[in-house]
Design a protein around this motif. Structure first.
Motif, PDB file in Angstrom:
ATOM      1  N   ILE A   1      20.937  -5.239   1.892  1.00 56.40           N
ATOM      2  CA  ILE A   1      20.923  -6.095   3.079  1.00 56.40           C
ATOM      3  C   ILE A   1      20.230  -7.365   2.635  1.00 56.40           C
ATOM      4  O   ILE A   1      19.072  -7.343   2.237  1.00 56.40           O
ATOM      5  CB  ILE A   1      20.203  -5.438   4.271  1.00 56.40           C
ATOM      6  N   LYS A   2      20.967  -8.468   2.702  1.00 60.11           N
ATOM      7  CA  LYS A   2      20.455  -9.725   2.152  1.00 60.11           C
ATOM      8  C   LYS A   2      20.022 -10.691   3.245  1.00 60.11           C
ATOM      9  O   LYS A   2      20.579 -10.723   4.332  1.00 60.11           O
ATOM     10  CB  LYS A   2      21.530 -10.381   1.284  1.00 60.11           C
ATOM     11  N   GLU A   3      19.047 -11.476   2.898  1.00 59.53           N
ATOM     12  CA  GLU A   3      18.575 -12.644   3.639  1.00 59.53           C
ATOM     13  C   GLU A   3      18.353 -12.416   5.128  1.00 59.53           C
ATOM     14  O   GLU A   3      19.040 -12.981   5.969  1.00 59.53           O
ATOM     15  CB  GLU A   3      19.512 -13.817   3.405  1.00 59.53           C
ATOM     16  N   ILE A   4      17.382 -11.606   5.431  1.00 61.39           N
ATOM     17  CA  ILE A   4      16.936 -11.465   6.816  1.00 61.39           C
ATOM     18  C   ILE A   4      15.829 -12.497   7.014  1.00 61.39           C
ATOM     19  O   ILE A   4      14.858 -12.536   6.269  1.00 61.39           O
ATOM     20  CB  ILE A   4      16.420 -10.048   7.094  1.00 61.39           C
ATOM     21  N   LEU A   5      16.000 -13.339   8.006  1.00 61.77           N
ATOM     22  CA  LEU A   5      15.043 -14.403   8.299  1.00 61.77           C
ATOM     23  C   LEU A   5      14.445 -14.139   9.674  1.00 61.77           C
ATOM     24  O   LEU A   5      15.169 -14.003  10.658  1.00 61.77           O
ATOM     25  CB  LEU A   5      15.752 -15.766   8.287  1.00 61.77           C
ATOM     26  N   THR A   6      13.103 -14.041   9.732  1.00 64.63           N
ATOM     27  CA  THR A   6      12.445 -13.768  11.009  1.00 64.63           C
ATOM     28  C   THR A   6      11.013 -14.296  10.990  1.00 64.63           C
ATOM     29  O   THR A   6      10.462 -14.579   9.931  1.00 64.63           O
ATOM     30  CB  THR A   6      12.442 -12.257  11.338  1.00 64.63           C
ATOM     31  N   ASN A   7      10.441 -14.401  12.179  1.00 62.05           N
ATOM     32  CA  ASN A   7       9.045 -14.830  12.321  1.00 62.05           C
ATOM     33  C   ASN A   7       8.109 -13.666  12.051  1.00 62.05           C
ATOM     34  O   ASN A   7       8.403 -12.520  12.392  1.00 62.05           O
ATOM     35  CB  ASN A   7       8.780 -15.340  13.736  1.00 62.05           C
ATOM     36  N   LEU A   8       6.989 -13.981  11.456  1.00 64.69           N
ATOM     37  CA  LEU A   8       5.885 -13.033  11.341  1.00 64.69           C
ATOM     38  C   LEU A   8       4.901 -13.352  12.459  1.00 64.69           C
ATOM     39  O   LEU A   8       5.012 -14.391  13.116  1.00 64.69           O
ATOM     40  CB  LEU A   8       5.190 -13.182   9.980  1.00 64.69           C
ATOM     41  N   THR A   9       3.931 -12.500  12.664  1.00 65.48           N
ATOM     42  CA  THR A   9       2.874 -12.786  13.624  1.00 65.48           C
ATOM     43  C   THR A   9       2.113 -14.011  13.121  1.00 65.48           C
ATOM     44  O   THR A   9       1.734 -14.082  11.967  1.00 65.48           O
ATOM     45  CB  THR A   9       1.928 -11.581  13.760  1.00 65.48           C
ATOM     46  N   GLY A  10       1.902 -14.965  13.982  1.00 62.17           N
ATOM     47  CA  GLY A  10       1.250 -16.211  13.575  1.00 62.17           C
ATOM     48  C   GLY A  10       2.305 -17.285  13.329  1.00 62.17           C
ATOM     49  O   GLY A  10       3.429 -17.205  13.799  1.00 62.17           O
ATOM     50  N   LYS A  11       1.945 -18.284  12.573  1.00 56.65           N
ATOM     51  CA  LYS A  11       2.846 -19.424  12.356  1.00 56.65           C
ATOM     52  C   LYS A  11       3.537 -19.347  11.003  1.00 56.65           C
ATOM     53  O   LYS A  11       3.555 -20.316  10.249  1.00 56.65           O
ATOM     54  CB  LYS A  11       2.052 -20.724  12.467  1.00 56.65           C
ATOM     55  N   HIS A  12       4.093 -18.189  10.697  1.00 52.25           N
ATOM     56  CA  HIS A  12       4.792 -17.998   9.442  1.00 52.25           C
ATOM     57  C   HIS A  12       6.143 -17.342   9.707  1.00 52.25           C
ATOM     58  O   HIS A  12       6.328 -16.671  10.716  1.00 52.25           O
ATOM     59  CB  HIS A  12       3.988 -17.090   8.506  1.00 52.25           C
ATOM     60  N   TYR A  13       7.059 -17.542   8.789  1.00 51.48           N
ATOM     61  CA  TYR A  13       8.290 -16.786   8.838  1.00 51.48           C
ATOM     62  C   TYR A  13       8.595 -16.274   7.443  1.00 51.48           C
ATOM     63  O   TYR A  13       8.043 -16.729   6.445  1.00 51.48           O
ATOM     64  CB  TYR A  13       9.440 -17.597   9.440  1.00 51.48           C
ATOM     65  N   VAL A  14       9.474 -15.272   7.401  1.00 56.84           N
ATOM     66  CA  VAL A  14       9.797 -14.627   6.137  1.00 56.84           C
ATOM     67  C   VAL A  14      11.314 -14.538   5.984  1.00 56.84           C
ATOM     68  O   VAL A  14      12.030 -14.313   6.947  1.00 56.84           O
ATOM     69  CB  VAL A  14       9.142 -13.222   6.042  1.00 56.84           C
ATOM     70  N   LYS A  15      11.762 -14.752   4.766  1.00 59.13           N
ATOM     71  CA  LYS A  15      13.157 -14.540   4.393  1.00 59.13           C
ATOM     72  C   LYS A  15      13.137 -13.458   3.320  1.00 59.13           C
ATOM     73  O   LYS A  15      12.507 -13.630   2.272  1.00 59.13           O
ATOM     74  CB  LYS A  15      13.758 -15.834   3.851  1.00 59.13           C
ATOM     75  N   VAL A  16      13.793 -12.330   3.603  1.00 54.82           N
ATOM     76  CA  VAL A  16      13.667 -11.167   2.729  1.00 54.82           C
ATOM     77  C   VAL A  16      15.014 -10.464   2.548  1.00 54.82           C
ATOM     78  O   VAL A  16      15.838 -10.459   3.452  1.00 54.82           O
ATOM     79  CB  VAL A  16      12.580 -10.204   3.281  1.00 54.82           C
ATOM     80  N   SER A  17      15.214  -9.911   1.353  1.00 57.65           N
ATOM     81  CA  SER A  17      16.396  -9.111   1.036  1.00 57.65           C
ATOM     82  C   SER A  17      15.943  -7.745   0.547  1.00 57.65           C
ATOM     83  O   SER A  17      14.902  -7.633  -0.106  1.00 57.65           O
ATOM     84  CB  SER A  17      17.240  -9.795  -0.047  1.00 57.65           C
TER      85      SER A  17
ATOM     86  N   LEU B   1      16.799   8.407   3.210  1.00 59.61           N
ATOM     87  CA  LEU B   1      16.473   7.177   2.500  1.00 59.61           C
ATOM     88  C   LEU B   1      15.301   7.524   1.593  1.00 59.61           C
ATOM     89  O   LEU B   1      14.275   7.994   2.057  1.00 59.61           O
ATOM     90  CB  LEU B   1      16.082   6.091   3.509  1.00 59.61           C
ATOM     91  N   VAL B   2      15.490   7.316   0.283  1.00 54.60           N
ATOM     92  CA  VAL B   2      14.435   7.728  -0.650  1.00 54.60           C
ATOM     93  C   VAL B   2      13.640   6.559  -1.215  1.00 54.60           C
ATOM     94  O   VAL B   2      12.518   6.750  -1.685  1.00 54.60           O
ATOM     95  CB  VAL B   2      14.999   8.586  -1.810  1.00 54.60           C
ATOM     96  N   ARG B   3      14.213   5.352  -1.169  1.00 52.72           N
ATOM     97  CA  ARG B   3      13.467   4.209  -1.701  1.00 52.72           C
ATOM     98  C   ARG B   3      13.965   2.922  -1.064  1.00 52.72           C
ATOM     99  O   ARG B   3      15.151   2.747  -0.826  1.00 52.72           O
ATOM    100  CB  ARG B   3      13.633   4.136  -3.224  1.00 52.72           C
ATOM    101  N   VAL B   4      13.031   2.025  -0.805  1.00 51.33           N
ATOM    102  CA  VAL B   4      13.353   0.678  -0.320  1.00 51.33           C
ATOM    103  C   VAL B   4      12.760  -0.299  -1.328  1.00 51.33           C
ATOM    104  O   VAL B   4      11.557  -0.291  -1.576  1.00 51.33           O
ATOM    105  CB  VAL B   4      12.760   0.417   1.087  1.00 51.33           C
ATOM    106  N   ASP B   5      13.628  -1.110  -1.912  1.00 50.85           N
ATOM    107  CA  ASP B   5      13.180  -2.151  -2.834  1.00 50.85           C
ATOM    108  C   ASP B   5      13.350  -3.503  -2.167  1.00 50.85           C
ATOM    109  O   ASP B   5      14.399  -3.791  -1.591  1.00 50.85           O
ATOM    110  CB  ASP B   5      13.994  -2.125  -4.124  1.00 50.85           C
ATOM    111  N   ILE B   6      12.312  -4.316  -2.254  1.00 49.15           N
ATOM    112  CA  ILE B   6      12.405  -5.693  -1.772  1.00 49.15           C
ATOM    113  C   ILE B   6      12.899  -6.521  -2.940  1.00 49.15           C
ATOM    114  O   ILE B   6      12.191  -6.662  -3.938  1.00 49.15           O
ATOM    115  CB  ILE B   6      11.059  -6.184  -1.223  1.00 49.15           C
ATOM    116  N   THR B   7      14.132  -7.032  -2.835  1.00 50.30           N
ATOM    117  CA  THR B   7      14.724  -7.761  -3.959  1.00 50.30           C
ATOM    118  C   THR B   7      14.430  -9.247  -3.917  1.00 50.30           C
ATOM    119  O   THR B   7      14.571  -9.928  -4.935  1.00 50.30           O
ATOM    120  CB  THR B   7      16.250  -7.521  -3.999  1.00 50.30           C
TER     121      THR B   7
END
Length: 160
Positions: free
Chosen positions: A68-84, A147-153
């Motif tokens: 699952i590629k490029e999920i973009l969302t807000n974090l708590t506070g004034k930050h956001y994250v883009k993660v795959s 689900l046995v493993r989640v890797d943050i790519t």
């Protein structure tokens, strides 16, 4: 006179025993509560230890992985994250089921990330925390495997 003094000593001894027992109980409760993680995310990290994967070849890992590629969302506070992510499942049926549940998995990912601050999501501990939390939240919705493993790519945390 003797009975009166004896009664006073008996009452003092009973009070002392009661106070010692009460102090012991309070101390026991305090130490027991301190030994258990109070952070729900830390509890999630501890419970993922139950998930054991059988040894797979590189080919099997490739066949049983979903990205699952490029999920973009807000974090708590004034930050956001883009993660795959790359998700490794224990068998082909679990992979098929996971692919069908991708919208629900994306919602779980967004919910998990929304509860984190930039500090919690940063570094290797933050990535471990995200991975283990996702394993614990996604496994209950899977019926044909685990689900046995989640890797943050890929992960980028940016402040506004």
């Amino acid at each position: 006179m003797f009975k009166n003094k004896m009664l006073q000593w008996l009452i003092m001894i009973l009070i002392a025993i009661t106070l010692i027992a009460l102090a012991s109980f309070i101390l026991w409760e305090y130490l027991d509560a301190k030994s258990q993680p109070s952070d729900p995310l830390e509890k999630a990290a501890n419970s993922v230890e139950d998930v054991k994967a059988k040894k797979m070849t590189a080919q099997q890992e490739k066949e049983n992985s979903v990205e699952i590629k490029e999920i973009l969302t807000n974090l708590t506070g004034k930050h956001y994250v883009k993660v795959s992510f790359s998700f490794l499942l224990d068998n082909a049926k679990a992979k098929e089921e996971f692919e069908l549940l991708t919208p629900r998995v994306r919602a779980i990912i967004l919910q998990t990330l929304a509860d984190l601050t930039a500090e919690q999501a940063s570094g290797s501990k933050g990535q471990d925390l995200i991975s283990t939390t996702l394993i614990n939240k996604i496994n209950p919705i899977l019926s044909k495997g685990k689900l046995v493993r989640v890797d943050i790519t890929d992960i980028n945390i940016v402040s506004n």
